[in-house]
Design a protein around this motif. Structure first.
Motif, PDB file in Angstrom:
ATOM      1  N   ASP A 136       0.725   5.018  10.845  1.00 34.41           N
ATOM      2  CA  ASP A 136      -0.582   4.781  10.949  1.00 34.41           C
ATOM      3  C   ASP A 136      -1.078   5.888   9.950  1.00 34.41           C
ATOM      4  O   ASP A 136      -0.904   7.258  10.086  1.00 34.41           O
ATOM      5  CB  ASP A 136      -1.230   5.174  12.150  1.00 34.41           C
ATOM      6  CG  ASP A 136      -0.926   3.918  13.171  1.00 34.41           C
ATOM      7  OD1 ASP A 136      -0.990   2.948  12.780  1.00 34.41           O
ATOM      8  OD2 ASP A 136      -0.647   4.426  14.185  1.00 34.41           O
ATOM      9  N   PRO A 137      -1.507   5.458   8.569  1.00 34.93           N
ATOM     10  CA  PRO A 137      -1.759   6.483   7.353  1.00 34.93           C
ATOM     11  C   PRO A 137      -3.140   7.253   7.810  1.00 34.93           C
ATOM     12  O   PRO A 137      -4.030   6.633   8.564  1.00 34.93           O
ATOM     13  CB  PRO A 137      -1.854   5.807   6.306  1.00 34.93           C
ATOM     14  CG  PRO A 137      -2.357   4.155   6.931  1.00 34.93           C
ATOM     15  CD  PRO A 137      -1.404   4.116   8.075  1.00 34.93           C
ATOM     16  N   LEU A 138      -3.403   8.166   7.297  1.00 35.08           N
ATOM     17  CA  LEU A 138      -4.669   8.961   7.344  1.00 35.08           C
ATOM     18  C   LEU A 138      -5.557   8.588   6.255  1.00 35.08           C
ATOM     19  O   LEU A 138      -4.942   8.659   5.018  1.00 35.08           O
ATOM     20  CB  LEU A 138      -4.510  10.257   7.526  1.00 35.08           C
ATOM     21  CG  LEU A 138      -3.483  11.054   8.650  1.00 35.08           C
ATOM     22  CD1 LEU A 138      -3.545  12.548   8.508  1.00 35.08           C
ATOM     23  CD2 LEU A 138      -4.094  10.621   9.847  1.00 35.08           C
ATOM     24  N   THR A 158       0.961  -1.290   0.017  1.00 35.02           N
ATOM     25  CA  THR A 158      -0.007  -0.107  -0.098  1.00 35.02           C
ATOM     26  C   THR A 158       0.969   1.342  -0.032  1.00 35.02           C
ATOM     27  O   THR A 158       1.940   1.284   0.896  1.00 35.02           O
ATOM     28  CB  THR A 158      -0.827  -0.014   1.165  1.00 35.02           C
ATOM     29  OG1 THR A 158      -1.604  -1.102   1.144  1.00 35.02           O
ATOM     30  CG2 THR A 158      -1.923   1.151   1.336  1.00 35.02           C
ATOM     31  N   ARG A 159       0.566   2.160  -0.917  1.00 34.90           N
ATOM     32  CA  ARG A 159       1.136   3.221  -1.119  1.00 34.90           C
ATOM     33  C   ARG A 159       0.809   4.538  -0.833  1.00 34.90           C
ATOM     34  O   ARG A 159      -0.604   4.699  -0.903  1.00 34.90           O
ATOM     35  CB  ARG A 159       1.918   3.528  -2.432  1.00 34.90           C
ATOM     36  CG  ARG A 159       3.027   2.307  -3.016  1.00 34.90           C
ATOM     37  CD  ARG A 159       3.274   2.354  -4.267  1.00 34.90           C
ATOM     38  NE  ARG A 159       4.064   1.311  -4.603  1.00 34.90           N
ATOM     39  CZ  ARG A 159       5.517   1.359  -4.512  1.00 34.90           C
ATOM     40  NH1 ARG A 159       6.168   2.532  -3.882  1.00 34.90           N
ATOM     41  NH2 ARG A 159       6.182   0.253  -4.957  1.00 34.90           N
ATOM     42  N   SER A 163     -10.375   6.434  -1.440  1.00 39.44           N
ATOM     43  CA  SER A 163      -9.427   5.497  -1.333  1.00 39.44           C
ATOM     44  C   SER A 163      -8.034   6.012  -0.678  1.00 39.44           C
ATOM     45  O   SER A 163      -6.975   5.638  -0.528  1.00 39.44           O
ATOM     46  CB  SER A 163      -8.920   4.545  -2.554  1.00 39.44           C
ATOM     47  OG  SER A 163      -8.429   5.499  -3.548  1.00 39.44           O
ATOM     48  N   LEU A 164      -8.124   7.360  -0.150  1.00 41.95           N
ATOM     49  CA  LEU A 164      -7.115   8.017   0.386  1.00 41.95           C
ATOM     50  C   LEU A 164      -6.338   7.448   1.559  1.00 41.95           C
ATOM     51  O   LEU A 164      -6.889   7.077   2.405  1.00 41.95           O
ATOM     52  CB  LEU A 164      -7.650   9.522   0.664  1.00 41.95           C
ATOM     53  CG  LEU A 164      -6.224  10.433   1.340  1.00 41.95           C
ATOM     54  CD1 LEU A 164      -5.429  10.893   0.263  1.00 41.95           C
ATOM     55  CD2 LEU A 164      -6.973  11.450   2.156  1.00 41.95           C
ATOM     56  N   ARG A 165      -5.307   7.183   1.258  1.00 43.80           N
ATOM     57  CA  ARG A 165      -4.311   6.621   2.453  1.00 43.80           C
ATOM     58  C   ARG A 165      -2.981   7.490   2.388  1.00 43.80           C
ATOM     59  O   ARG A 165      -2.372   7.173   1.354  1.00 43.80           O
ATOM     60  CB  ARG A 165      -4.235   5.096   2.222  1.00 43.80           C
ATOM     61  CG  ARG A 165      -5.331   4.314   2.743  1.00 43.80           C
ATOM     62  CD  ARG A 165      -5.076   2.863   2.442  1.00 43.80           C
ATOM     63  NE  ARG A 165      -4.101   2.526   3.207  1.00 43.80           N
ATOM     64  CZ  ARG A 165      -4.444   1.613   4.460  1.00 43.80           C
ATOM     65  NH1 ARG A 165      -5.565   1.867   4.955  1.00 43.80           N
ATOM     66  NH2 ARG A 165      -3.574   1.235   5.383  1.00 43.80           N
ATOM     67  N   ALA A 166      -2.732   8.254   3.222  1.00 42.22           N
ATOM     68  CA  ALA A 166      -1.643   9.001   3.127  1.00 42.22           C
ATOM     69  C   ALA A 166      -0.814   9.140   4.547  1.00 42.22           C
ATOM     70  O   ALA A 166      -1.332   9.027   5.371  1.00 42.22           O
ATOM     71  CB  ALA A 166      -1.992  10.518   2.923  1.00 42.22           C
ATOM     72  N   HIS A 167       0.617   9.599   4.192  1.00 42.94           N
ATOM     73  CA  HIS A 167       1.362   9.683   5.436  1.00 42.94           C
ATOM     74  C   HIS A 167       0.686  11.169   6.253  1.00 42.94           C
ATOM     75  O   HIS A 167       0.423  12.007   5.358  1.00 42.94           O
ATOM     76  CB  HIS A 167       2.755   9.882   4.971  1.00 42.94           C
ATOM     77  CG  HIS A 167       3.351   8.967   4.712  1.00 42.94           C
ATOM     78  ND1 HIS A 167       3.782   8.695   3.271  1.00 42.94           N
ATOM     79  CD2 HIS A 167       4.097   7.827   5.304  1.00 42.94           C
ATOM     80  CE1 HIS A 167       4.489   7.558   2.978  1.00 42.94           C
ATOM     81  NE2 HIS A 167       4.562   6.990   4.206  1.00 42.94           N
ATOM     82  N   VAL A 168       1.107  11.298   7.483  1.00 44.99           N
ATOM     83  CA  VAL A 168       0.499  12.506   8.314  1.00 44.99           C
ATOM     84  C   VAL A 168       1.109  13.602   7.836  1.00 44.99           C
ATOM     85  O   VAL A 168       0.392  14.573   7.456  1.00 44.99           O
ATOM     86  CB  VAL A 168       0.856  12.249   9.722  1.00 44.99           C
ATOM     87  CG1 VAL A 168       0.464  13.673  10.662  1.00 44.99           C
ATOM     88  CG2 VAL A 168       0.071  11.263  10.411  1.00 44.99           C
TER      89      VAL A 168
END
Length: 233
Positions: A156-158, A142-143, A166-171
């Motif tokens: 723990d991505p936001l 997962t990127r 589908s947003l998954r991002a570094h804080v």
């Protein structure tokens, strides 16, 4: 002590809320949503000792004839609009709606007003070992939506709460995205989701991210420093 209104120390060790309490000891108002218990305790200390806080030099002393309750509400109003608290994802909650008064100046737009006792803290559902292993295999590649780097296990991505996004991002990546309009700030208030384009409050994203790990962190919370704990009061 004469019966009346006042602010007294009501925060327990580990609490992430600052209370306003009536004598004889009836809590009517709390401010919650602090990133750590230390941040909550520092807020509570400044609320009790505004004359000793360098952040509140503009707040005058209690006026002649001003009730203690009204004075503490006046101090609170200025605290919510002063750094470093003005950018924290706080909630102003009236436990006794019959004592509710409008604050002047009013709280920032991102500070919601709530009534009644706080909702029970939700805990992450327990998953079976097989489900966890399958999820770990899926998350291995997962990127981050913004920087495209692989999300590490300890990160723990936001995630956007809107269905279908589908947003998954570094804080740090999402913080930089939200702060493009405020380059001089460190803590975002809100922004537009890069995926679904809906408006998101930063505090809501952090709360959702913390839901699954809050119980594990609770015991060591006072021992571990949060970056907001270093801000001067």
């Amino acid at each position: 002590m004469a019966r009346g209104f006042g602010l007294t120390r009501g925060g327990a060790r580990g609490s992430q809320a600052a209370p306003l309490i009536l004598f004889p000891r009836e809590m009517v108002l709390i401010v919650h949503g602090f990133p750590s218990a230390v941040a909550a305790l520092r807020f509570e200390w400044a609320w009790q000792h505004p004359q000793a806080s360098r952040r509140l030099t503009h707040v005058g002393p209690r006026l002649r004839g001003e009730a203690a309750f009204a004075f503490h509400l006046r101090v609170l109003a200025h605290m919510l609009s002063a750094p470093p608290w003005a950018r924290l994802p706080l909630t102003l909650r009236w436990l006794r709606a019959d004592f509710r008064q409008d604050l002047c100046p009013p709280p920032p737009p991102h500070v919601p007003l709530a009534f009644g006792p706080p909702p029970p803290r939700a805990s992450a559902p327990r998953r079976r070992a097989a489900d966890t292993e399958s999820e770990l295999e899926h998350d291995a590649e997962t990127r981050c939506t913004l920087c495209a780097r692989v999300l590490q296990d300890e990160e723990d991505p936001l995630c956007c709460p809107h269905p279908g996004c589908s947003l998954r991002a570094h804080v740090i990546c999402l913080a930089e995205e939200f702060l493009q309009e405020e380059p001089g700030q460190l803590l975002p208030l809100e922004g537009q989701c890069p995926g679904c384009k809906n408006s998101l409050l930063w505090g809501d994203l952090i709360w959702l991210c913390r839901m699954g790990t809050e119980e594990e962190e609770e015991d060591s919370e006072l021992e571990e420093e949060h970056w907001t704990d270093m801000l001067e009061i």
